[in-house]
Design an enzyme around this catalytic site. Structure first.
Site, PDB file in Angstrom:
ATOM      1  N   HIS A   1      63.512  43.015  41.393  1.00  0.00           N
ATOM      2  CA  HIS A   1      65.008  43.768  41.071  1.00  0.00           C
ATOM      3  C   HIS A   1      63.924  45.254  41.614  1.00  0.00           C
ATOM      4  CE1 HIS A   1      64.159  43.174  36.907  1.00  0.00           C
ATOM      5  NE2 HIS A   1      64.488  44.931  36.588  1.00  0.00           N
TER       6      HIS A   1
ATOM      7  N   CYS B   1      56.515  44.396  42.174  1.00  0.00           N
ATOM      8  CA  CYS B   1      57.707  44.728  40.661  1.00  0.00           C
ATOM      9  C   CYS B   1      57.413  45.595  40.743  1.00  0.00           C
ATOM     10  CB  CYS B   1      56.556  44.426  39.809  1.00  0.00           C
ATOM     11  SG  CYS B   1      55.404  44.193  39.003  1.00  0.00           S
TER      12      CYS B   1
ATOM     13  N   GLY C   1      52.197  43.056  36.562  1.00  0.00           N
ATOM     14  CA  GLY C   1      53.124  42.088  36.036  1.00  0.00           C
ATOM     15  C   GLY C   1      52.358  40.917  37.509  1.00  0.00           C
TER      16      GLY C   1
ATOM     17  N   HIS D   1      35.399  41.131  49.963  1.00  0.00           N
ATOM     18  CA  HIS D   1      34.566  40.166  48.569  1.00  0.00           C
ATOM     19  C   HIS D   1      35.121  39.093  48.441  1.00  0.00           C
ATOM     20  CE1 HIS D   1      31.831  44.012  48.668  1.00  0.00           C
ATOM     21  NE2 HIS D   1      32.230  44.188  49.036  1.00  0.00           N
TER      22      HIS D   1
END
Length: 148
Positions: free
Chosen positions: A14, A71, A76, A104
């Protein structure tokens, strides 16, 4: 535009809805095939591990696709995405980070923190992520194989 990217999956909780919708618009305008995995309402609370699971399911078996996951902090969704062996996610704040991580580490998921990044800078990061090829040298491939 990188023609080797088949689809760009966009997912957010959200807190990332506004940034996700902006990136969707910009990527569509650039000619990418964009798949919106939700959520689209900033008032609909969703847990970031569930967003990562949705992205992981969508990308399973689609090796030419890339994912952008958002987020509030980006941390997270990065942590949750890296639980899946076929995903290699990193959180970035600058385009040069996205380029280095593609070169990389062959990242296939870009994590963004909607609360921490300007939307125009976020788009530059996504562009760098989508346009930068992996340096498939022996040592880099060997390292990727150890984590995949």
């Amino acid at each position: 535009m990188n023609k080797t990217v088949s689809k760009v999956y966009l997912a957010s909780d959200h807190r990332g809805v506004g940034l996700k919708l902006y990136l969707t618009e910009m990527l569509n305008a650039a000619g990418y095939a964009v798949v919106n995995l939700g959520v689209d309402d900033p008032n609909t609370s969703v847990d970031y591990p569930d967003v990562a699971a949705t992205l992981a399911d969508a990308m399973l078996g689609d090796e030419k696709s890339r994912g952008v996951i958002i987020c509030g902090t980006g941390a997270g969704v990065q942590i949750a995405s890296n639980r899946y062996r076929h995903l290699r996610a990193t959180r970035v704040d600058r385009p040069d980070q996205a380029r280095a991580d593609r070169t990389h580490n062959d990242i296939n998921v870009l994590a963004l923190g909607a609360d921490d990044i300007d939307i125009e800078v976020a788009y530059l990061c996504v562009q760098a992520f989508l346009e930068t090829p992996f340096d498939a040298s022996e040592r880099r491939v060997r390292r990727i194989e150890k984590i995949s």
